[in-house]
Design an enzyme around this catalytic site. Structure first.
Site, short mmCIF file in Angstrom:
data_model
loop_
_atom_site.label_atom_id
_atom_site.label_comp_id
_atom_site.label_asym_id
_atom_site.label_seq_id
_atom_site.Cartn_x
_atom_site.Cartn_y
_atom_site.Cartn_z
N ARG A 1 15.26 -12.13 -44.49
CA ARG A 1 13.87 -12.30 -44.09
C ARG A 1 12.98 -12.16 -45.30
O ARG A 1 13.34 -11.58 -46.31
CB ARG A 1 13.49 -11.25 -43.05
CG ARG A 1 14.09 -11.52 -41.68
CD ARG A 1 13.68 -10.45 -40.68
NE ARG A 1 12.25 -10.37 -40.53
CZ ARG A 1 11.51 -9.31 -40.84
NH1 ARG A 1 12.07 -8.23 -41.33
NH2 ARG A 1 10.21 -9.31 -40.67
N LYS B 1 21.02 0.04 -44.08
CA LYS B 1 21.14 -1.28 -43.47
C LYS B 1 22.60 -1.70 -43.32
O LYS B 1 23.35 -1.79 -44.29
CB LYS B 1 20.38 -2.29 -44.32
CG LYS B 1 20.25 -3.63 -43.66
CD LYS B 1 18.88 -4.21 -43.83
CE LYS B 1 18.89 -5.67 -43.43
NZ LYS B 1 17.57 -6.25 -43.38
N ARG C 1 7.87 0.63 -42.66
CA ARG C 1 8.49 1.70 -43.42
C ARG C 1 8.04 3.04 -42.87
O ARG C 1 6.87 3.18 -42.49
CB ARG C 1 8.08 1.63 -44.89
CG ARG C 1 8.71 0.46 -45.58
CD ARG C 1 8.22 0.29 -46.99
NE ARG C 1 8.18 -1.14 -47.26
CZ ARG C 1 7.40 -1.72 -48.13
NH1 ARG C 1 6.58 -1.01 -48.85
NH2 ARG C 1 7.44 -3.00 -48.31
C1 BTN Z 1 17.53 -9.83 -43.11
O1 BTN Z 1 17.75 -8.69 -42.69
O2 BTN Z 1 16.78 -10.01 -44.08
C2 BTN Z 1 18.19 -10.99 -42.43
C3 BTN Z 1 19.53 -11.31 -43.03
C4 BTN Z 1 20.25 -12.45 -42.34
C5 BTN Z 1 21.52 -12.84 -43.04
C6 BTN Z 1 22.31 -13.85 -42.29
S1 BTN Z 1 23.93 -14.08 -42.97
C7 BTN Z 1 24.18 -15.47 -41.95
C8 BTN Z 1 22.88 -16.24 -41.95
N1 BTN Z 1 22.81 -17.13 -43.07
C9 BTN Z 1 21.83 -16.80 -43.92
O3 BTN Z 1 21.56 -17.40 -44.97
N2 BTN Z 1 21.19 -15.71 -43.46
C10 BTN Z 1 21.73 -15.25 -42.21
#
Ligand code: BTN
Length: 326
Positions: A122, A187, A323
């Site tokens: 994100r 995380k 946060r």
């Molecule tokens: C976050 O917490 O920032 C979201 C992360 C999401 C990662 C997943 S891995 C599978 C899919 N493909 C990506 O490029 N991103 C999501």
């Protein structure tokens, strides 16, 4: 030949001679040796070599396999799955599924990969995605009633991930609004929803889930926040990634199939039970500034309830990060 064609041959953890590997791959022994080096350099997978015995991966390696995943799935989720592609390397599984969308793909398609070279998180962050250690998956679903009917979907996905992990005895997973998966405050996974189509009518949603399963230390140096993985939580009882992927799909596919009708309300109580910040003083950071208050769970639309001196306001998703103020 796949970049890492050697891996499936060495996955069992036994020694295999250079000649045996060369014959199986139809290449020279020098080519085998080169691939061994590349595996260490590019994928962080150490291969032991012993004179007279050949090569082996100590402890073996658990590679993803579509048949094994489908075998481990329950009947209804299996019936909702229309395609499962497990790729070796891809830029991002979300990007791959969005490309499928351009070709007219619809509900029930799933893409997973051993490695992402441009995994997205994100707020423009990268998602660290080393080879054959974690899970990266994207699932496509088509909704007919537009974006409004999808409020809270990303929160419900977090609940589904927590449920899937509970099936392996992993309790204690918590969720951070809007959609971080945490364990012990660190995380464990992330969720990224991307939409294509008409926000007021028929749209397709790509649900991307990243789950840290066994994060190599060499890759973890690129992570800029506290993190954990399933291996740290489970120790020796680490579930096979194929089974973890099946468990995620067992939860996610029915969620997608039922969400438009049921909405977030059905998931809200469970989300509140998993809320990592309930009753905690927090600061919300957004592009336009920050606001402080006490987190009071989420409303029936999935908005964060922030209590400030002027009362409780509902905060909708977007580019807001939360946060703890403590
Ligand atoms: C976050 O917490 O920032 C979201 C992360 C999401 C990662 C997943 S891995 C599978 C899919 N493909 C990506 O490029 N991103 C999501």
């Amino acid at each position: 030949m796949s970049r890492f064609a050697l891996l499936p041959l060495l996955a069992d953890g036994d020694f295999h001679s250079g000649q045996e590997l060369a014959d199986a791959m139809g290449v020279s022994r020098t080519a085998v040796w080169k691939q061994v080096n590349r595996l260490a350099e590019e994928a962080g997978i150490e291969i032991e070599s012993a004179k007279g015995r050949g090569y082996r991966i100590p402890g073996g390696i658990d590679l993803l396999d579509a048949d094994r995943v489908m075998d481990a799935m329950q009947v209804r989720p299996r019936s909702l799955l229309t395609r499962l592609d497990i790729l070796d390397t891809v830029d991002s599984t979300n990007s791959e599924v969005l490309r499928w969308v351009e070709q007219g793909a619809s509900s029930g398609l799933v893409c997973s990969a051993e490695q992402q070279t441009a995994g997205r998180g994100r707020r423009g962050r990268q998602w660290v995605s080393p080879y054959a250690g974690n899970l990266y998956l994207s699932l496509l679903w088509e909704f007919s009633q537009g974006a409004a009917a999808l409020e809270g979907l990303s929160l419900a996905v977090g609940v589904a991930v927590a449920r899937a992990l509970r099936a392996f005895g992993i309790s204690g997973v918590q969720l951070k609004w809007p959609n971080d998966v945490l364990y012990g405050g660190a995380k464990l996974g992330g969720i990224l929803l991307e939409m294509s189509g008409d926000a007021a009518g028929s749209c397709r949603v790509v649900v991307g889930v990243g789950l840290n399963v066994s994060m190599p230390g060499s890759a973890a140096v690129a992570i800029d926040q506290a993190w954990t993985d399933v291996k740290t939580i489970c120790g020796r009882q680490l579930p096979a990634r194929n089974n973890l992927l099946a468990a995620l799909l067992n939860e996610l596919l029915p969620l997608m199939a039922d969400f438009e009708q049921q909405g977030f309300a059905r998931w809200r109580d469970e989300w509140l039970e998993l809320d990592a910040f309930a009753g905690t003083p927090v600061v919300l950071h957004s592009g336009s500034g920050q606001s402080a208050g006490v987190a009071r769970g989420v409303d029936e639309r999935g908005a964060l309830r922030l209590e400030t001196a002027s009362g409780v306001q509902s905060i909708y998703g977007g580019e807001i990060s939360l946060r703890s103020a403590q």
